[in-house]
Design an enzyme around this catalytic site. Structure first.
Site, PDB file in Angstrom:
ATOM      1  N   LYS A  75     -33.243  77.856  88.711  1.00 14.79           N
ATOM      2  CA  LYS A  75     -34.288  78.471  89.673  1.00 14.79           C
ATOM      3  C   LYS A  75     -35.671  78.316  89.102  1.00 14.79           C
ATOM      4  O   LYS A  75     -35.783  78.248  87.870  1.00 14.79           O
ATOM      5  CB  LYS A  75     -34.002  79.851  90.376  1.00 14.79           C
ATOM      6  CG  LYS A  75     -33.872  80.856  89.286  1.00 14.79           C
ATOM      7  CD  LYS A  75     -33.128  82.201  89.865  1.00 14.79           C
ATOM      8  CE  LYS A  75     -32.775  83.173  88.800  1.00 14.79           C
ATOM      9  NZ  LYS A  75     -33.510  84.348  88.810  1.00 14.79           N
ATOM     10  N   ARG A 135     -29.752  95.720  93.581  1.00 16.11           N
ATOM     11  CA  ARG A 135     -30.544  94.715  94.123  1.00 16.11           C
ATOM     12  C   ARG A 135     -30.042  93.931  95.295  1.00 16.11           C
ATOM     13  O   ARG A 135     -30.394  94.374  96.310  1.00 16.11           O
ATOM     14  CB  ARG A 135     -31.338  93.923  92.872  1.00 16.11           C
ATOM     15  CG  ARG A 135     -32.338  92.875  93.123  1.00 16.11           C
ATOM     16  CD  ARG A 135     -32.697  92.215  91.975  1.00 16.11           C
ATOM     17  NE  ARG A 135     -31.510  91.167  91.639  1.00 16.11           N
ATOM     18  CZ  ARG A 135     -31.893  90.252  90.403  1.00 16.11           C
ATOM     19  NH1 ARG A 135     -33.225  90.280  89.762  1.00 16.11           N
ATOM     20  NH2 ARG A 135     -31.078  89.468  90.034  1.00 16.11           N
ATOM     21  N   TYR A 182     -65.382  86.283  75.709  1.00 17.16           N
ATOM     22  CA  TYR A 182     -65.892  87.268  76.775  1.00 17.16           C
ATOM     23  C   TYR A 182     -65.650  88.759  76.215  1.00 17.16           C
ATOM     24  O   TYR A 182     -64.733  89.081  75.461  1.00 17.16           O
ATOM     25  CB  TYR A 182     -64.972  87.211  77.978  1.00 17.16           C
ATOM     26  CG  TYR A 182     -65.210  86.012  78.702  1.00 17.16           C
ATOM     27  CD1 TYR A 182     -66.538  85.631  79.223  1.00 17.16           C
ATOM     28  CD2 TYR A 182     -64.299  84.706  78.689  1.00 17.16           C
ATOM     29  CE1 TYR A 182     -66.748  84.569  80.037  1.00 17.16           C
ATOM     30  CE2 TYR A 182     -64.496  83.797  79.712  1.00 17.16           C
ATOM     31  CZ  TYR A 182     -66.063  83.744  80.350  1.00 17.16           C
ATOM     32  OH  TYR A 182     -66.104  82.439  81.185  1.00 17.16           O
ATOM     33  N   MET A 220     -59.966  81.472  80.690  1.00 21.44           N
ATOM     34  CA  MET A 220     -58.966  80.431  81.631  1.00 21.44           C
ATOM     35  C   MET A 220     -58.402  79.187  81.201  1.00 21.44           C
ATOM     36  O   MET A 220     -57.396  78.697  81.326  1.00 21.44           O
ATOM     37  CB  MET A 220     -59.954  80.019  82.929  1.00 21.44           C
ATOM     38  CG  MET A 220     -59.139  79.390  83.950  1.00 21.44           C
ATOM     39  SD  MET A 220     -60.261  78.915  85.491  1.00 21.44           S
ATOM     40  CE  MET A 220     -60.852  80.560  86.070  1.00 21.44           C
TER      41      MET A 220
HETATM   42  C1  LIG Z   1     -27.908  86.180  89.882  1.00 22.31           C
HETATM   43  C2  LIG Z   1     -28.515  85.719  88.579  1.00 22.31           C
HETATM   44  N1  LIG Z   1     -27.807  85.010  87.683  1.00 22.31           N
HETATM   45  C3  LIG Z   1     -27.945  84.630  86.468  1.00 22.31           C
HETATM   46  C4  LIG Z   1     -29.333  84.738  86.160  1.00 22.31           C
HETATM   47  C5  LIG Z   1     -29.697  84.064  85.075  1.00 22.31           C
HETATM   48  O1  LIG Z   1     -29.932  84.913  83.882  1.00 22.31           O
HETATM   49  P1  LIG Z   1     -30.411  84.695  82.452  1.00 22.31           P
HETATM   50  O2  LIG Z   1     -31.811  83.869  82.508  1.00 22.31           O
HETATM   51  O3  LIG Z   1     -30.492  86.136  81.821  1.00 22.31           O
HETATM   52  O4  LIG Z   1     -29.202  83.936  81.794  1.00 22.31           O
HETATM   53  C6  LIG Z   1     -30.041  85.191  87.107  1.00 22.31           C
HETATM   54  C7  LIG Z   1     -31.629  85.272  86.602  1.00 22.31           C
HETATM   55  O5  LIG Z   1     -32.505  85.778  86.914  1.00 22.31           O
HETATM   56  C8  LIG Z   1     -29.838  85.573  88.165  1.00 22.31           C
HETATM   57  O6  LIG Z   1     -30.605  86.245  89.029  1.00 22.31           O
END
Ligand SMILES: Cc1ncc(COP(=O)(O)O)c(C=O)c1O
Length: 358
Positions: free
Chosen positions: A35, A130, A255, A303
Site C-alpha cells: 500500500k 483501530r 534560512y 524546499m
Molecule cells: C493491517 C496491516 N498489516 C500489515 C502491515 C505491514 O506492517 P509493517 O510495514 O510494519 O510490516 C500494515 C502496515 O501498516 C497494516 O496496516
C-alpha cells in the site's frame, strides 16, 4: 548529471528480503504489503518485482485496480475493505479479497447478489482499537458471513498487532492470547504478523504473514538494524552536489541563519529538500553520505536543497554523488534525526523524484 536526485529501487534486494522473510515463517504464505505506493517504492514496479509473493495487500480499492490494470495476477487483499455496493461490485470484478471490519461491510455482503464468491477476511480487534470487530461481536459476525446468500469462497481471520516492535511487550502477548481464544478452534486460516511480528514474535504463527517494512529492507525495531536480520535496503535516495562554497568562520548558512560556521568551512549544497520528501525537521548533525563518506547536514532543509559540511572532504565538487538514505546509510538513522519513523520517510518521497529500477 541527468537526474540530480533519484530513488534507486533495487529489485534484487526486494526479492532477497522476501526470501529472508520466508526463512523465518515456517511455510506460512506471504501477503506482501505494498500500500501507499509500496511505501514510496512504486506500487506497480514493486509488485512486478515480486512474482514470488503469494498475494499483495493494499489499503484501498484504487490501489488494487492499478495493480490489476498493470496485469498483476496474484491475489490482492483490500486491507480496509469496501464501503459502497459499487465498490463491492468493482472488488468482485477484479477478484479482490476483502477485509471486513465494520458492520456496514457485513451488511453490504449480505445484500450482494452477484455470482462472484469472495475470500473474506474478518478482522478482529484484539486491542489496537483501530479496525476490527471486538471479541464479543466476532461470533455473530462470523455467523452472518457464514450465512451469506452468495457464500464466501473462503473465510479467514486476521488481527493487527499494536506494539510488536517493542520487545517482550505484554500487550502483544495479550493480543495473541485473545486471538487464539477466539479463533483457535475454528479451523480458519489466520493472519497476525506484520514485519515486527515476523521478526520478533515467531510464536505468533498464522497461515499468512503481512510484511511491509521488512520487505523494503528496513528493521521494525529501533535497537536492531535491517542488516542484523539479513535484510538489504531496497530504496537508496541518491543525490548530487550542485555547488560547493567557502563559508568564513562566523557566517551563517541557509534560512534563519540556523547554523553558524564554527571555523572557515567548505559547504556543499546538495539537491534534495522537503519538496522531495526530506523532512524540514532534519537538523544540523543529520548524516549524509558524500562520495561514500559520512558528512553532516548543516542549517535548515530548504524546499529543493540541503547544505552539508564537507570541510574534511576536499575532493567534493559539483557532481559528487551523495546518499541521503539507503545503501550505506540506514533510513532508520535518518528518521531518528527527524523525530519520525522510517515508514514516513519512505512513503514521503515525492512524485517529482524519479524512481530508477535496478
Ligand atoms: C493491517 C496491516 N498489516 C500489515 C502491515 C505491514 O506492517 P509493517 O510495514 O510494519 O510490516 C500494515 C502496515 O501498516 C497494516 O496496516
Amino acid at each position: 548529471m541527468t537526474q540530480l536526485i533519484r530513488a534507486i529501487i533495487d529489485t534484487h534486494a526486494l526479492q532477497a528480503n522476501l526470501r529472508q522473510i520466508r526463512a523465518k515463517i515456517q511455510g506460512a504464505r506471504v501477503l506482501a504489503v505494498i500500500k501507499a505506493n509500496a511505501y514510496g517504492h512504486g506500487l506497480v514496479p514493486t509488485a512486478l518485482a515480486l512474482p514470488e509473493a503469494d498475494a499483495f495487500a493494499v489499503a484501498r480499492l484504487e490501489e488494487g485496480i492499478a495493480l490489476r490494470e498493470a496485469g498483476i495476477k496474484q491475489a490482492i487483499v483490500l486491507l480496509e475493505g469496501v464501503f459502497t455496493p459499487e465498490q463491492l461490485a468493482a472488488a468482485a470484478h477484479h477478484e479482490f479479497e476483502i477485509v471486513v471490519h465494520d458492520p456496514l461491510q457485513v451488511a453490504l455482503l449480505e445484500r450482494f447478489n452477484g455470482p462472484e464468491r469472495f475470500v473474506v477476511w474478518i478482522k478482529i480487534d484484539t486491542g489496537m482499537n483501530r479496525l476490527g470487530f471486538r471479541a464479543e461481536d466476532f461470533p455473530k459476525v462470523l455467523e452472518r458471513i457464514r450465512a451469506l446468500r452468495t457464500p464466501a469462497a473462503e473465510i479467514r481471520v486476521m488481527t493487527h498487532l499494536a506494539r510488536a516492535d517493542e520487545r517482550d511487550c505484554p500487550m502483544t502477548r495479550e493480543q495473541l492470547t485473545r486471538f487464539r481464544a477466539l479463533t483457535g478452534q475454528l479451523g480458519l486460516r489466520t493472519s497476525i504478523s506484520n514485519s515486527a511480528g515476523i521478526l520478533g514474535w515467531t510464536e505468533a504463527g498464522g497461515e499468512w504473514v503481512r510484511p511491509g517494512l521488512a520487505l523494503y529492507g528496513v528493521s521494525p525495531f529501533t535497537e536492531q538494524s535491517g542488516a542484523q536480520f539479513g535484510l538489504v535496503p531496497v530504496m537508496t535516495l541518491a543525490s548530487t552536489v550542485i555547488t560547493v562554497r567557502q563559508v568564513p568562520r562566523g557566517e551563517t548558512v541557509g534560512y534563519g541563519g540556523a547554523w553558524t560556521a564554527p571555523r572557515d568551512c567548505r559547504v556543499a549544497i546538495v539537491a534534495g529538500g522537503y519538496g522531495d520528501g526530506l523532512l524540514r525537521s532534519l537538523a544540523t548533525g543529520t548524516p549524509v553520505l558524500v562520495n561514500g563518506r559520512r558528512a553532516s547536514l548543516v542549517g535548515r532543509v530548504s524546499m529543493d536543497m540541503i547544505a552539508v559540511d564537507v570541510s574534511e572532504l576536499p575532493e567534493v565538487g559539483v557532481g559528487t554523488r551523495c546518499v541521503l538514505w539507503g545503501r550505506g546509510l540506514d533510513v532508520s538513522e535518518i528518521a531518528a534525526h527527524g523525530g519520525t519513523i522510517p515508514f514516513e520517510l519512505l512513503c514521503g518521497v515525492r512524485q517529482r523524484v524519479p524512481r530508477e529500477l535496478i
